[in-house]
Design an enzyme around this catalytic site. Structure first.
Site, mmCIF file in Angstrom:
data_model
loop_
_atom_site.group_PDB
_atom_site.id
_atom_site.type_symbol
_atom_site.label_atom_id
_atom_site.label_comp_id
_atom_site.label_asym_id
_atom_site.label_seq_id
_atom_site.Cartn_x
_atom_site.Cartn_y
_atom_site.Cartn_z
ATOM 1 N N GLY A 60 0.965 5.760 0.283
ATOM 2 C CA GLY A 60 0.299 6.990 0.664
ATOM 3 C C GLY A 60 -0.425 7.650 -0.508
ATOM 4 O O GLY A 60 -0.008 7.540 -1.653
ATOM 5 N N CYS A 68 0.851 -1.182 0.000
ATOM 6 C CA CYS A 68 0.000 0.000 0.000
ATOM 7 C C CYS A 68 0.890 1.235 0.000
ATOM 8 O O CYS A 68 2.049 1.190 0.432
ATOM 9 C CB CYS A 68 -0.934 0.007 1.207
ATOM 10 S SG CYS A 68 -0.091 0.069 2.812
#
Length: 410
Positions: free
Chosen positions: A398, A396
Site C-alpha cells: 500500500g 506489492c
C-alpha cells in the site's frame, strides 16, 4: 556483511477469514504466532534462549493484534523472558520486512540469531478495524494526493496496460490449478503444521481457501468487485473514487473494472515464522542451514496506481546481488490482484513458468502481515523439492511500495 542463513521456515494453514466460520477464527492471533514459533523450535530442537529478537509483521495493529503482538506472542509461547520482540507494519510486505529486519541485524553483527515472521487474524481483526485508510485520514495531504483503495488501483493498472478480464481470469484459474496440484502432491507438507485448539486437541491441518473446482466459466460469472466503490463520491468536490484516480492519469478516459472476488487474493487467517542466524550461531545451536539471503530491497512507485513497485524492488535486489532476471529459478510474486504478477512479469521479462509454481494468494489467501513470510517458506521448500538454487520473493505494498528478498539454497 556476514552471511545470513535461513535455518528453518514454518507456517500455519490458512483458514477462512470469516468470524466463527474459519478453522483458525476461534484462536487468538497471539496464540497463532506462539504455536508457530514453538513448533519451529520443537522440530529444530532449538534452545529458545539462543534467539535474541523476534520481529512480527502485522498490518491491523488494534484490539487483539495491538499492544506489540510480537512480545505478547513470545510470552504466550512461554519463551524465556529475555527474548525480545517487536512488531512492524509495511502493509502487505510486513512479514517479509520482519524477516529482512532480523537479517539486517544479523548481517551487521548486532545479533547472532532471530526470528522474522508475521500473523494476521482477518476473521477477528478485519481490514479497516483501525479506522484509517492508507493515507491515515490526512485531509491536508488529500488535497494534494488522494490515494484510492487498492482494488481501484489494480483496475487502473489493468486498464492502462491493456490486461483484459479474460487475462486476469486466466491467471486466476491457473493459480487455482497450480495450488490444487501442489496440495495433491503434498508440496506444502514440510512447511506447514497442524494447529492445535486451545484445549490441545488437533485443529486445522489444511488450507481452507483453495477452490479446486474453479472453472473459466465460474470466474466469468462473477461481478466486477470495485464498480460501486469506483462510483462513490469521495472527493472534496463530490468527485467519484474513479475520477480521483484518473486525475493522476488524465490520458486514461475511464477505468475498466476487471477484478473480482475470483481473481483477487482471499481473506484468510494465518501465521508464519523464519529462523535466521549467522553461520557460527548455527554451529553452536547444532542446526544445519537450509538457505542464505543474497539480497534485500525496497522501492517506491507512484502512490495512486500503487501496486507497480514489485518490479523496481526486484530489480534493485537483483542489482545488489549482482544477478539478472534469468538467474532466478523461482519467483514468488504475491497475488494481491491478478494484475500485479502479470504487470511484474511483463515489466521484468520473467518467464511465467517460473512464477508462483504452486499457486498464490488468489487460490490460497493473503493473511496480510504473514504473507511475505509464507511466500519465503514456500519458495524455500520448492527449491529443495526441485533441486533448484535461487528464488526471489516480492510483494506489492500500500502507498506505492514494493519489497523483495533473494534467497539461495544451501
Amino acid at each position: 556483511m556476514a552471511d545470513v542463513l535461513i535455518y528453518d521456515s514454518l507456517r500455519t494453514p490458512r483458514g477462512r477469514g470469516k468470524a466463527g466460520k474459519g478453522g483458525l477464527s476461534h484462536l487468538h492471533p497471539q496464540e497463532l504466532f506462539a504455536q508457530t514459533i514453538n513448533t519451529i523450535a520443537e522440530r529444530t530442537r532449538l534452545d529458545r534462549s539462543l534467539v535474541e529478537d523476534v520481529a512480527v509483521g502485522c498490518v491491523t495493529q488494534v484490539k487483539e493484534q495491538g499492544a506489540c503482538i510480537a512480545r505478547n506472542a513470545i510470552l504466550a509461547a512461554e519463551w524465556p523472558d529475555d527474548v525480545t520482540g517487536y512488531t512492524v507494519n509495511r502493509f502487505c510486505g510486513s512479514g517479509l520486512e520482519a524477516i529482512n529486519g532480523i537479517a539486517a541485524k544479523i548481517g551487521a553483527g548486532f545479533i547472532d540469531a532471530g526470528i522474522g515472521g508475521g500473523v494476521e487474524s482477518m476473521s477477528r481483526v478485519p481490514m479497516g478495524a483501525d479506522g484509517a485508510m492508507i493515507d491515515g485520514l490526512n485531509e491536508k495531504m488529500r488535497k494534494r494526493l488522494f490515494m484510492v483503495p487498492q482494488g481501484i488501483s489494480a483496475d487502473l493498472i489493468a486498464t492502462r496496460e491493456g490486461f483484459t478480464r479474460d487475462d486476469v481470469d486466466a491467471f486466476a484459474l491457473h493459480s487455482q490449478q497450480k495450488a490444487a496440484r501442489a496440495i495433491e502432491e503434498r508440496r506444502f507438507d514440510r512447511g506447514m503444521f497442524q494447529v492445535k485448539n486451545d484445549d490441545g486437541s488437533p485443529g486445522l491441518a489444511r488450507d481452507e481457501h483453495p477452490r479446486a473446482d474453479t472453472t473459466r466459466e465460474s470466474l466469468a460469472g462473477l461481478a466486477a468487485a470495485f464498480v460501486q466503490m469506483g462510483a462513490m463520491p469521495m472527493g472534496p468536490n463530490g468527485e467519484t473514487v474513479d475520477a480521483l484516480a484518473l486525475k493522476r492519469y488524465p490520458d486514461t478516459k475511464a477505468i475498466e473494472h476487471v477484478h473480482t472476488a475470483g481473481n483477487s487474493s482471499g481473506i484468510v487467517d494465518g501465521a508464519a515464522a523464519v529462523l535466521l542466524g549467522s553461520e557460527a550461531w548455527g554451529k553452536r545451536a547444532g542446526i544445519k542451514p537450509r538457505a542464505r539471503i543474497r539480497a534485500i530491497a525496497t522501492a517506491g512507485a507512484e502512490p495512486v496506481i500503487m501496486l507497480t513497485a514489485p518490479a523496481p524492488a526486484s530489480k534493485r535486489a537483483l542489482d545488489k546481488a549482482g544477478m539478472q532476471v534469468s538467474d532466478i529459478d523461482l519467483w514468488e510474486i504475491n497475488e494481491a490482484f491478478a494484475v500485479v504478477p502479470l504487470q511484474t512479469i511483463r515489466a521484468l521479462g520473467i518467464d511465467p513458468a517460473r512464477v508462483n509454481v504452486n499457486g498464490g494468494a488468489i487460490a490460497l489467501g493473503h493473511p496480510l502481515g504473514a504473507t511475505g513470510a509464507i511466500l519465503l517458506g514456500t519458495a524455500l521448500d520448492e527449491l529443495e523439492r526441485t533441486g533448484k538454487a535461487t528464488a526471489l520473493i516480492t510483494l506489492c505494498i500500500g502507498g506505492g511500495m514494493g519489497i523483495a528478498t533473494i534467497i539461495e539454497r544451501i
